[in-house]
Design a protein around this motif. Structure first.
Motif, PDB file in Angstrom:
ATOM      1  N   ALA A   1      39.004  38.597  47.988  1.00 17.23           N
ATOM      2  CA  ALA A   1      38.723  38.297  46.585  1.00 17.23           C
ATOM      3  C   ALA A   1      37.623  37.245  46.441  1.00 17.23           C
ATOM      4  CB  ALA A   1      40.001  37.830  45.887  1.00 17.23           C
ATOM      5  N   TRP A   2      37.711  36.173  47.219  1.00 15.99           N
ATOM      6  CA  TRP A   2      36.703  35.118  47.121  1.00 15.99           C
ATOM      7  C   TRP A   2      35.332  35.590  47.581  1.00 15.99           C
ATOM      8  CZ3 TRP A   2      36.519  31.070  44.256  1.00 15.99           C
ATOM      9  CH2 TRP A   2      37.692  30.412  43.876  1.00 15.99           C
ATOM     10  N   HIS A   3      35.295  36.553  48.500  1.00 17.67           N
ATOM     11  CA  HIS A   3      34.011  37.037  48.992  1.00 17.67           C
ATOM     12  C   HIS A   3      33.359  38.027  48.016  1.00 17.67           C
ATOM     13  CE1 HIS A   3      31.285  37.310  52.498  1.00 17.67           C
ATOM     14  NE2 HIS A   3      30.994  38.488  51.992  1.00 17.67           N
ATOM     15  N   MET A   4      34.178  38.820  47.305  1.00 25.56           N
ATOM     16  CA  MET A   4      33.653  39.905  46.480  1.00 25.56           C
ATOM     17  C   MET A   4      33.580  39.573  44.986  1.00 25.56           C
ATOM     18  SD  MET A   4      32.949  42.574  48.357  1.00 25.56           S
ATOM     19  CE  MET A   4      33.248  43.171  50.024  1.00 25.56           C
ATOM     20  N   ILE A   5      34.677  39.023  44.456  1.00 23.51           N
ATOM     21  CA  ILE A   5      34.838  38.956  43.008  1.00 23.51           C
ATOM     22  C   ILE A   5      33.837  38.027  42.313  1.00 23.51           C
ATOM     23  CG2 ILE A   5      36.446  38.368  41.154  1.00 23.51           C
ATOM     24  CD1 ILE A   5      36.936  41.052  42.564  1.00 23.51           C
ATOM     25  N   PRO A   6      33.495  36.840  42.852  1.00 22.52           N
ATOM     26  CA  PRO A   6      32.510  36.015  42.135  1.00 22.52           C
ATOM     27  C   PRO A   6      31.171  36.721  41.919  1.00 22.52           C
ATOM     28  CG  PRO A   6      33.671  34.692  43.754  1.00 22.52           C
ATOM     29  CD  PRO A   6      34.088  36.106  43.994  1.00 22.52           C
ATOM     30  N   PHE A   7      30.655  37.362  42.978  1.00 23.57           N
ATOM     31  CA  PHE A   7      29.371  38.053  42.835  1.00 23.57           C
ATOM     32  C   PHE A   7      29.460  39.193  41.827  1.00 23.57           C
ATOM     33  CE2 PHE A   7      27.013  41.872  44.119  1.00 23.57           C
ATOM     34  CZ  PHE A   7      25.720  41.443  43.849  1.00 23.57           C
ATOM     35  N   LEU A   8      30.487  40.057  41.962  1.00 29.54           N
ATOM     36  CA  LEU A   8      30.624  41.207  41.073  1.00 29.54           C
ATOM     37  C   LEU A   8      30.855  40.758  39.633  1.00 29.54           C
ATOM     38  CD1 LEU A   8      32.875  43.505  43.300  1.00 29.54           C
ATOM     39  CD2 LEU A   8      30.416  43.747  42.883  1.00 29.54           C
ATOM     40  N   SER A   9      31.651  39.714  39.447  1.00 30.86           N
ATOM     41  CA  SER A   9      31.986  39.254  38.100  1.00 30.86           C
ATOM     42  C   SER A   9      30.799  38.598  37.407  1.00 30.86           C
ATOM     43  CB  SER A   9      33.161  38.275  38.163  1.00 30.86           C
ATOM     44  OG  SER A   9      34.306  38.899  38.692  1.00 30.86           O
ATOM     45  N   ILE A  10      30.060  37.777  38.139  1.00 32.92           N
ATOM     46  CA  ILE A  10      28.851  37.176  37.552  1.00 32.92           C
ATOM     47  C   ILE A  10      27.838  38.279  37.239  1.00 32.92           C
ATOM     48  CG2 ILE A  10      26.893  35.644  37.991  1.00 32.92           C
ATOM     49  CD1 ILE A  10      28.823  33.920  39.672  1.00 32.92           C
TER      50      ILE A  10
ATOM     51  N   TRP B   1      11.995  35.689  23.558  1.00 39.20           N
ATOM     52  CA  TRP B   1      12.485  34.772  24.586  1.00 39.20           C
ATOM     53  C   TRP B   1      13.896  35.150  25.041  1.00 39.20           C
ATOM     54  CZ3 TRP B   1       9.827  31.876  27.619  1.00 39.20           C
ATOM     55  CH2 TRP B   1       8.614  31.334  27.206  1.00 39.20           C
ATOM     56  N   ILE B   2      14.706  35.667  24.128  1.00 36.63           N
ATOM     57  CA  ILE B   2      16.065  36.090  24.501  1.00 36.63           C
ATOM     58  C   ILE B   2      16.016  37.127  25.617  1.00 36.63           C
ATOM     59  CG2 ILE B   2      18.086  37.394  23.705  1.00 36.63           C
ATOM     60  CD1 ILE B   2      17.863  35.969  21.036  1.00 36.63           C
ATOM     61  N   PHE B   3      15.197  38.146  25.444  1.00 36.10           N
ATOM     62  CA  PHE B   3      15.118  39.219  26.448  1.00 36.10           C
ATOM     63  C   PHE B   3      14.522  38.725  27.766  1.00 36.10           C
ATOM     64  CE2 PHE B   3      14.958  41.822  22.450  1.00 36.10           C
ATOM     65  CZ  PHE B   3      16.179  42.453  22.636  1.00 36.10           C
ATOM     66  N   LEU B   4      13.511  37.888  27.692  1.00 39.42           N
ATOM     67  CA  LEU B   4      12.840  37.428  28.912  1.00 39.42           C
ATOM     68  C   LEU B   4      13.724  36.493  29.741  1.00 39.42           C
ATOM     69  CD1 LEU B   4       9.264  36.777  27.469  1.00 39.42           C
ATOM     70  CD2 LEU B   4       9.930  38.612  29.041  1.00 39.42           C
ATOM     71  N   VAL B   5      14.307  35.508  29.102  1.00 32.53           N
ATOM     72  CA  VAL B   5      15.106  34.512  29.830  1.00 32.53           C
ATOM     73  C   VAL B   5      16.383  35.125  30.399  1.00 32.53           C
ATOM     74  CG1 VAL B   5      16.450  32.394  29.563  1.00 32.53           C
ATOM     75  CG2 VAL B   5      14.169  32.567  28.545  1.00 32.53           C
ATOM     76  N   GLU B   6      17.046  35.983  29.623  1.00 31.35           N
ATOM     77  CA  GLU B   6      18.336  36.516  30.041  1.00 31.35           C
ATOM     78  C   GLU B   6      18.216  37.657  31.052  1.00 31.35           C
ATOM     79  OE1 GLU B   6      20.645  37.318  26.527  1.00 31.35           O
ATOM     80  OE2 GLU B   6      20.557  35.226  25.865  1.00 31.35           O
ATOM     81  N   ALA B   7      16.998  38.127  31.312  1.00 30.71           N
ATOM     82  CA  ALA B   7      16.793  39.183  32.309  1.00 30.71           C
ATOM     83  C   ALA B   7      16.648  38.633  33.725  1.00 30.71           C
ATOM     84  CB  ALA B   7      15.550  39.998  31.952  1.00 30.71           C
ATOM     85  N   LEU B   8      16.177  37.404  33.862  1.00 27.69           N
ATOM     86  CA  LEU B   8      15.870  36.838  35.175  1.00 27.69           C
ATOM     87  C   LEU B   8      17.060  36.783  36.136  1.00 27.69           C
ATOM     88  CD1 LEU B   8      13.810  35.501  37.053  1.00 27.69           C
ATOM     89  CD2 LEU B   8      14.354  33.305  35.957  1.00 27.69           C
ATOM     90  N   PRO B   9      18.266  36.371  35.686  1.00 25.66           N
ATOM     91  CA  PRO B   9      19.394  36.276  36.629  1.00 25.66           C
ATOM     92  C   PRO B   9      19.736  37.593  37.322  1.00 25.66           C
ATOM     93  CG  PRO B   9      19.900  35.077  34.619  1.00 25.66           C
ATOM     94  CD  PRO B   9      18.638  35.824  34.364  1.00 25.66           C
ATOM     95  N   ALA B  10      19.519  38.719  36.669  1.00 25.01           N
ATOM     96  CA  ALA B  10      19.841  40.014  37.283  1.00 25.01           C
ATOM     97  C   ALA B  10      19.000  40.247  38.533  1.00 25.01           C
ATOM     98  CB  ALA B  10      19.623  41.140  36.272  1.00 25.01           C
ATOM     99  N   VAL B  11      17.728  39.901  38.467  1.00 28.09           N
ATOM    100  CA  VAL B  11      16.835  40.091  39.615  1.00 28.09           C
ATOM    101  C   VAL B  11      17.238  39.166  40.769  1.00 28.09           C
ATOM    102  CG1 VAL B  11      14.441  40.011  40.397  1.00 28.09           C
ATOM    103  CG2 VAL B  11      14.967  40.790  38.074  1.00 28.09           C
TER     104      VAL B  11
END
Length: 428
Positions: free
Chosen positions: A5-14, A168-178
């Motif tokens: 759970a600790w290895h998988m869930i944080p990454f998948l959940s974020i 700015w909403i679209f630009l800033v909030e897209a960066l974390p996915a990459v």
């Protein structure tokens, strides 16, 4: 299982939190974008719903590719692609380009949720899966807690470097996915056998447990078409489509509804924390209760019925800011709480061979509502002149979903799955 759970869930959940943020940030952007681009409520509903044309169309093939390519590569590619497409929405100039941008985002995101739902079955036995899906879903709901204030403050950047606040909403909030895509490629494993961070004994125990559980399912050995053609699966798919109608009708229009109460854009962002916080709490409490008790069906039916009552109440008390927000808190608590537990119903029947395709097909058919709900809600708002009728209709749809789950007959498969899970747990 704690180690897994600790290895998988944080990454998948974020990842799911960013996924939901990039899907629904259009609702905050709409506070100024609609006027800037000349979009009516109906045109906005068309563009918001266009996401789901491709989202529905590409889910099934995306999940088949996942089972061939593997989660590590496929989920990482999906994250990078949707980040790029979400950022591109900042440069739309009218209704046509808005619809096109949303369509491309749907292509990009199509494989993520059903891929993770299938991926969970490869790592978590049924006894643990409800809680894991609850945490996963809760992060998705938390995107509203983060997205409202974040979007409200990003709108204040209007004019910075020549860009509008909604851009700015679209630009800033897209960066974390990459950024997450790079992390996922480096850390994910497809199956327990590949996990160097588990001991050999742990890998063998987990794989044996999963294999025994999969082989005992009623749908084991059945093909995808035969499995999804089961009457219980058909009724559940329709019920999920009606549940999704409630999710998307509120998600895409809640900021616009709250704006009619006379609040500023920044205040709206903070007020929307309340229903999203209620949704997050509901997911965690109900999924945990369901896993502890082993009961699944009523842990879906009761929250969905509560959501239907809340949505109807919100429509009837519009004009009173306190009662309206309270009703939406009730509705969001209910519909959010039902979603993690719901996926224990079809997976109690689907065998390993049909799980990836079956989950994707149920999710893709259900998400037809992602197109229908914004379209119908926008149309009802324009024709009725307000949001009372759209919310009463939304509540009625969710009450129908609760009734369908109750009469679906899936309970007999869920009971059998619970007995088998307890036997395997005792054996090990």
């Amino acid at each position: 299982m704690r180690k897994v759970a600790w290895h998988m869930i944080p990454f998948l959940s974020i990842g799911y939190m960013i996924n939901a943020l990039d899907r629904f940030n259009v609702s905050m952007a709409a506070l100024t974008m609609n006027k800037a681009l000349g979009l009516s409520a109906t045109a906005y509903g068309l563009g918001a719903g266009a996401f789901f044309w491709s989202y529905v169309l590409f889910q099934f093939p995306a999940n088949l590719l996942l089972s061939r390519i593997g989660a590590r590569v496929w989920i990482s590619l999906i994250m990078a692609f949707w980040g790029i497409c979400s950022a591109g929405t900042a440069f739309v100039t009218g209704e046509t380009s808005f619809v096109a941008a949303r369509f491309l985002l749907g292509v990009a995101e199509a494989g993520f949720f059903p891929g993770v739902a299938y991926f969970m079955t490869c790592w978590f036995p049924a006894l643990y899966r409800g809680r894991m899906m609850g945490i996963f879903y809760a992060f998705g709901a938390a995107s509203g807690i983060v997205g409202g204030p974040l979007g409200g403050n990003l709108l204040k950047l209007d004019g910075t470097f020549g860009l509008a606040g909604w851009q700015w909403i679209f630009l800033v909030e897209a960066l974390p996915a990459v950024l997450l895509a790079c992390y996922g490629f480096a850390t994910l494993c497809n199956r327990p056998a590949e996990a160097a961070w588990l001991t050999e004994e742990e890998r063998n125990w987990l794989q044996t447990h999963l294999d025994a559980e999969a082989s005992a399912k009623p749908g084991h050995g059945h093909g995808i078409l035969r499995s999804i053609g089961n009457p219980q699966m058909i009724v559940l798919t329709i019920a999920y489509m009606l549940m999704a109608y409630g999710v998307y009708a509120m998600a895409f229009f809640l900021p616009l509804i709250v704006k009619t109460l006379g609040l500023s854009n920044l205040t709206i962002g903070y007020v929307l924390i309340l229903p999203n916080l209620c949704g997050t709490i509901g997911m965690l409490l109900v999924s945990r209760s369901s896993d502890r008790s082993g009961e699944r069906v009523w842990h879906v039916v009761a929250p969905v019925a509560l959501a239907g009552i809340g949505a109807m109440a919100a429509g009837l008390v519009l004009g009173n800011v306190y009662l309206t927000i309270a009703a939406f808190c009730l509705a969001t608590f209910g519909i959010a709480a039902s979603l993690p537990v719901f996926w224990n119903l079809p997976t109690a029947y689907l065998g390993a061979g049909a799980a990836a395709g079956g989950i994707a097909l149920i999710n893709s058919v259900g998400n037809i509502s992602g197109y229908v709900a914004p379209q119908v809600t926008g149309l009802l708002r324009d024709t009725s002149g307000g949001y009372m009728v759209p919310m009463v209709v939304t509540g009625g749809v969710m009450l129908t979903a609760a009734a369908l789950v109750l009469v679906s007959g899936i309970q007999r498969y869920v009971r059998r799955s619970q007995v088998l899970a307890s036997q395997v747990t005792l054996l090990h």
